[in-house]
Design an enzyme around this catalytic site. Structure first.
Site, PDB file in Angstrom:
ATOM      1  N   LYS A  92     -18.856  13.651 -32.677  1.00  0.00           N
ATOM      2  CA  LYS A  92     -17.763  12.790 -33.172  1.00  0.00           C
ATOM      3  C   LYS A  92     -16.682  13.668 -33.763  1.00  0.00           C
ATOM      4  O   LYS A  92     -16.961  14.762 -34.264  1.00  0.00           O
ATOM      5  CB  LYS A  92     -18.278  11.855 -34.261  1.00  0.00           C
ATOM      6  CG  LYS A  92     -17.401  10.658 -34.510  1.00  0.00           C
ATOM      7  CD  LYS A  92     -17.620   9.636 -33.420  1.00  0.00           C
ATOM      8  CE  LYS A  92     -17.036   8.300 -33.730  1.00  0.00           C
ATOM      9  NZ  LYS A  92     -17.716   7.252 -32.984  1.00  0.00           N
ATOM     10  N   GLY A 145     -12.247  -7.859 -38.033  1.00  0.00           N
ATOM     11  CA  GLY A 145     -11.574  -6.958 -37.102  1.00  0.00           C
ATOM     12  C   GLY A 145     -10.797  -7.769 -36.096  1.00  0.00           C
ATOM     13  O   GLY A 145     -11.069  -8.957 -35.882  1.00  0.00           O
ATOM     14  N   GLY A 177      -9.256  -5.685 -33.313  1.00  0.00           N
ATOM     15  CA  GLY A 177      -8.802  -4.585 -32.459  1.00  0.00           C
ATOM     16  C   GLY A 177      -9.418  -4.747 -31.078  1.00  0.00           C
ATOM     17  O   GLY A 177      -9.816  -5.852 -30.685  1.00  0.00           O
ATOM     18  N   ASN A 178      -9.529  -3.653 -30.362  1.00  0.00           N
ATOM     19  CA  ASN A 178     -10.045  -3.671 -28.996  1.00  0.00           C
ATOM     20  C   ASN A 178     -11.428  -4.321 -28.923  1.00  0.00           C
ATOM     21  O   ASN A 178     -11.669  -5.234 -28.136  1.00  0.00           O
ATOM     22  CB  ASN A 178     -10.070  -2.219 -28.471  1.00  0.00           C
ATOM     23  CG  ASN A 178     -10.870  -2.076 -27.206  1.00  0.00           C
ATOM     24  OD1 ASN A 178     -12.086  -2.115 -27.230  1.00  0.00           O
ATOM     25  ND2 ASN A 178     -10.187  -1.945 -26.085  1.00  0.00           N
TER      26      ASN A 178
HETATM   27  N1  GLU Z   1     -16.116   5.558 -30.055  1.00  0.00           N
HETATM   28  C1  GLU Z   1     -17.083   4.818 -29.315  1.00  0.00           C
HETATM   29  C2  GLU Z   1     -18.375   4.700 -30.099  1.00  0.00           C
HETATM   30  O1  GLU Z   1     -18.397   4.840 -31.300  1.00  0.00           O
HETATM   31  C3  GLU Z   1     -17.267   5.345 -27.901  1.00  0.00           C
HETATM   32  C4  GLU Z   1     -17.672   6.772 -27.793  1.00  0.00           C
HETATM   33  C5  GLU Z   1     -17.641   7.313 -26.381  1.00  0.00           C
HETATM   34  O2  GLU Z   1     -17.319   6.593 -25.466  1.00  0.00           O
HETATM   35  O3  GLU Z   1     -17.926   8.510 -26.252  1.00  0.00           O
HETATM   36  O4  GLU Z   1     -19.400   4.402 -29.555  1.00  0.00           O
END
Ligand code: GLU
Length: 409
Positions: free
Chosen positions: A103, A216, A218-219
């Site tokens: 991350k 929320g 959002g997307n």
């Molecule tokens: N940000 C998204 C999550 O927390 C997707 C991460 C990704 O696709 O690598 O799962």
């Protein structure tokens, strides 16, 4: 202040104790493999330089390349990014994609930047981390406040810096730039596919036509809300960072979207009452869907939560003390690492298509996603029954077993 990394480690500990998992391996999983902090100088539109701070945490790669999003938020910090990378390893193992966990994040409120500044910041971050990412090492994606457009800038910068022309170093790209069909709706729809299994198995005593409140808009939450409405549920409340709106008869989501587009906020939507984010969480609804940031369900408000079922579409919305209270009250919690794994699942499909020069239709993608995430639910549910434990602990047991199996002996 709750430390999300402490929360993450507590969740793993509960699983390790319940299933008596290898303690040496668990000790390894309690820490990321590595993390970096970088400073990113950006030339602002006023001609002055501003230095931003960014992070990338690589938690574990026993099952495949590190994988996880990059978030832009003013509250990003190292512990949060480390916790989020940890959750990605477990999420990827639950939904059974061949990735480890990573991350990243930058401390910034992107709403305060112009498009040009945002592009320079995104490229600047990649200049600092390109040596540790790549299609077979670490594959970033969007997260809170990051988009397909940002992934496009990052990919372009990565290709320039590294000389590697592969499209597969980033996922969540836009469709005209190597992205996959279905990636945009993947997280929200994935949550609803899991929700369908929950209904089928009568967990939490939820019946069709029940009410849903989403924190929320959002997307993730918009796709979840629309799919839940299609299933016959009444979406009675949604919110953004400025507050929420509530109508006990249900909201017209298309109109809400148009209102948000026109005014920049949800509040003052005609035909709904303005409510605060904390009021939203405490509404008397059947299903509560936290789909914003971590640590919104805590020791302070857990007792006031009236929902029968919580579907965690955000990462880490529930603090450990709140989990204990929900277990006692018999509120079923479908954990983040299962409920929101649809996004990274389709990220895997995107990566796979890029690596193999393939292009799948939206129907193909969504059908695969539905099968894969429903299987993850079935696997978690079996362990939940076997150990008579929470869905969260069951999901951690499943993931930890899969990761440990892949770790060097
Ligand atoms: N940000 C998204 C999550 O927390 C997707 C991460 C990704 O696709 O690598 O799962």
């Amino acid at each position: 202040m709750i430390n999300p990394f402490a929360t993450a480690k507590g969740q793993l500990k509960a699983a390790a104790e319940t299933a008596k998992l290898d303690s040496d391996k668990i000790a390894q999983l309690a820490l990321p493999d590595r993390y970096v902090e970088v400073s990113i100088p950006v030339k602002m539109d006023n001609g002055k330089q501003k230095i931003f701070t960014g992070f990338r945490s690589q938690h574990n790669n026993a099952r495949g390349p590190y994988k996880g999003g990059i978030r832009y938020h003013q509250d990003v910090n190292l512990d949060e990014v480390r916790a989020l990378s940890f959750w990605m390893s477990f999420k990827n193992a639950v939904v059974n994609v061949p990735f480890g966990g990573g991350k990243g994040g930058i401390i910034v409120n992107p709403k305060e930047l112009s498009a040009g500044e945002l592009e320079r910041l995104s490229r600047g971050f990649v200049k600092k981390i390109y040596t540790i990412i790549g299609p077979e090492t670490d594959v970033p994606a969007p997260d809170v406040n990051t988009t397909g457009q940002i992934m496009g800038w990052m990919l372009d910068e990565y290709q320039k810096c590294s000389g590697n022309k592969s499209m597969a170093t980033f996922t969540g790209k836009s469709l005209d730039n190597g992205g996959s069909q279905g990636r945009e709706e993947a997280t929200g729809f994935g949550g609803v596919y899991v929700f369908e299994e929950v209904l089928k198995n009568k967990i939490g005593g939820i019946a069709q036509g029940g009410s849903v409140a989403l924190q929320g808009f959002g997307n993730v939450s918009t796709f979840f809300a629309k799919a839940a409405a299609k299933l016959g549920f009444k979406v009675v409340a949604v919110s953004d960072s400025k507050g929420g709106i509530f109508n006990s008869d249900g909201l017209n989501l298309e109109k809400v979207e148009a209102h948000k587009k026109a005014t920049g906020a949800l509040k003052d939507f005609v035909g709904a009452k303005n409510i605060s984010n904390s009021e939203l969480l405490e509404l008397d609804v059947d299903v509560l869907v936290p789909a914003a940031l971590e640590n919104v369900l805590t020791e302070e408000n857990a007792d006031k939560i009236k929902a029968k079922l919580i579907v965690e579409m955000a990462n880490g919305p529930t603090a450990p003390e709140a989990d204990v209270i929900f277990n006692k009250k018999g509120i079923a919690v479908i954990p983040d690492i299962l409920a929101n794994s649809g996004g990274v699942c389709v990220s895997y499909y995107e990566w796979y298509q890029n690596m193999n020069n393939e292009s799948w239709t939206k129907e193909q993608v969504l059908e695969k996603l539905s099968k894969q995430i429903k299987q993850a639910f079935v696997d978690v549910y079996a362990l939940q029954k076997q150990y008579s434990t929470s869905f969260r602990t069951a999901a951690y047991i499943l993931a930890a077993q899969r990761i440990i199996e892949a770790m060097p002996k």
